[in-house]
Motif scaffolding. Sequence first.
Motif, PDB file in Angstrom:
ATOM      1  N   ARG A  79     -22.466  -3.882 -45.568  1.00 31.09           N
ATOM      2  CA  ARG A  79     -23.674  -4.454 -46.186  1.00 31.09           C
ATOM      3  C   ARG A  79     -24.796  -4.626 -45.169  1.00 31.09           C
ATOM      4  O   ARG A  79     -25.933  -4.284 -45.440  1.00 31.09           O
ATOM      5  N   TYR A  80     -24.486  -5.175 -43.995  1.00 30.19           N
ATOM      6  CA  TYR A  80     -25.573  -5.383 -43.035  1.00 30.19           C
ATOM      7  C   TYR A  80     -25.778  -4.188 -42.103  1.00 30.19           C
ATOM      8  O   TYR A  80     -26.898  -3.940 -41.667  1.00 30.19           O
TER       9      TYR A  80
ATOM     10  N   GLU B 270     -33.491  -3.015 -41.994  1.00 33.39           N
ATOM     11  CA  GLU B 270     -34.081  -4.094 -41.193  1.00 33.39           C
ATOM     12  C   GLU B 270     -33.137  -4.539 -40.080  1.00 33.39           C
ATOM     13  O   GLU B 270     -33.577  -4.873 -38.981  1.00 33.39           O
ATOM     14  N   VAL B 271     -31.852  -4.568 -40.349  1.00 34.24           N
ATOM     15  CA  VAL B 271     -30.867  -4.965 -39.333  1.00 34.24           C
ATOM     16  C   VAL B 271     -30.783  -3.903 -38.238  1.00 34.24           C
ATOM     17  O   VAL B 271     -30.728  -4.216 -37.052  1.00 34.24           O
ATOM     18  N   MET B 272     -30.803  -2.635 -38.644  1.00 40.77           N
ATOM     19  CA  MET B 272     -30.548  -1.541 -37.707  1.00 40.77           C
ATOM     20  C   MET B 272     -31.807  -1.017 -37.005  1.00 40.77           C
ATOM     21  O   MET B 272     -31.707  -0.224 -36.074  1.00 40.77           O
ATOM     22  N   LYS B 273     -32.964  -1.484 -37.437  1.00 39.82           N
ATOM     23  CA  LYS B 273     -34.240  -0.949 -36.945  1.00 39.82           C
ATOM     24  C   LYS B 273     -34.334  -0.908 -35.423  1.00 39.82           C
ATOM     25  O   LYS B 273     -34.861   0.038 -34.857  1.00 39.82           O
TER      26      LYS B 273
ATOM     27  N   PHE C 279     -25.416   2.877 -41.045  1.00 38.20           N
ATOM     28  CA  PHE C 279     -24.046   3.186 -41.430  1.00 38.20           C
ATOM     29  C   PHE C 279     -24.070   3.585 -42.902  1.00 38.20           C
ATOM     30  O   PHE C 279     -24.752   2.967 -43.711  1.00 38.20           O
ATOM     31  N   GLN C 280     -23.301   4.613 -43.244  1.00 38.72           N
ATOM     32  CA  GLN C 280     -23.308   5.152 -44.608  1.00 38.72           C
ATOM     33  C   GLN C 280     -22.032   4.841 -45.387  1.00 38.72           C
ATOM     34  O   GLN C 280     -22.084   4.699 -46.603  1.00 38.72           O
TER      35      GLN C 280
ATOM     36  N   GLU D 194     -25.993  -8.605 -34.023  1.00 40.95           N
ATOM     37  CA  GLU D 194     -26.739  -8.354 -35.246  1.00 40.95           C
ATOM     38  C   GLU D 194     -26.247  -9.348 -36.286  1.00 40.95           C
ATOM     39  O   GLU D 194     -25.144  -9.881 -36.178  1.00 40.95           O
ATOM     40  N   LEU D 195     -27.118  -9.611 -37.272  1.00 41.90           N
ATOM     41  CA  LEU D 195     -26.819 -10.621 -38.277  1.00 41.90           C
ATOM     42  C   LEU D 195     -27.375 -10.167 -39.619  1.00 41.90           C
ATOM     43  O   LEU D 195     -28.484  -9.614 -39.690  1.00 41.90           O
TER      44      LEU D 195
END
Length: 187
Positions: free
Chosen positions: A28-29, A34-37, A44-45, A100-101
């Motif tokens: 999910r995250y 926005e998390v991975m930017k 992740f797919q 990351e969160l």
Amino acid sequence: MDTKFPELTTERLLLRAATPADADDMLRYLSDPEVMKHTGMELFQTAEDVLDEIRWYRSLVEEGSGIRWGIALKESGKMIGSCGFHNREPKHFRAEIGYELSPEHWGKGIASEALQAVVRYGFSHLQLERIEALIEPENEPSLRLVEKNGFQREGLLRHYEYGRGRFDDLYMYSILKEDIDLADRVG
């Protein structure tokens, strides 16, 4: 390092080993733009992508190059992020920290709570002298997070990393063991 994966607890959090049972929560995250930017990584797919990440977390411990905790809420056990060390250099008593969160938990002090526990563990159990954070200049929330938690900006590393088809500049931040010891004596 301990042979059993060390669990850390804070007021609201349980920092523990990520397991395949956490894959859906993590996807999910880790699939959120926005998390991975600012991570330098692709979104992740699939659940398999997450399982590869969990295997990487495990390899950090096995190789002695770091340790990565899953951030779980105490009340639900749900995985909402991760925080830990990589690029550990025992010879030089240093490691890099990353985190990351999940966005629904931004702005609640959870990242600070996890970061503080991991930093203290690094200084007290891994015998680190220095913890580094490398952060893209545009990642203002991360810059605020580390500054609020005692890290000092040391400089800009130009075109330091290559990812997602581009070179990224990164700020180098650090916190030293003596910075924490001094805060404990003053506080």
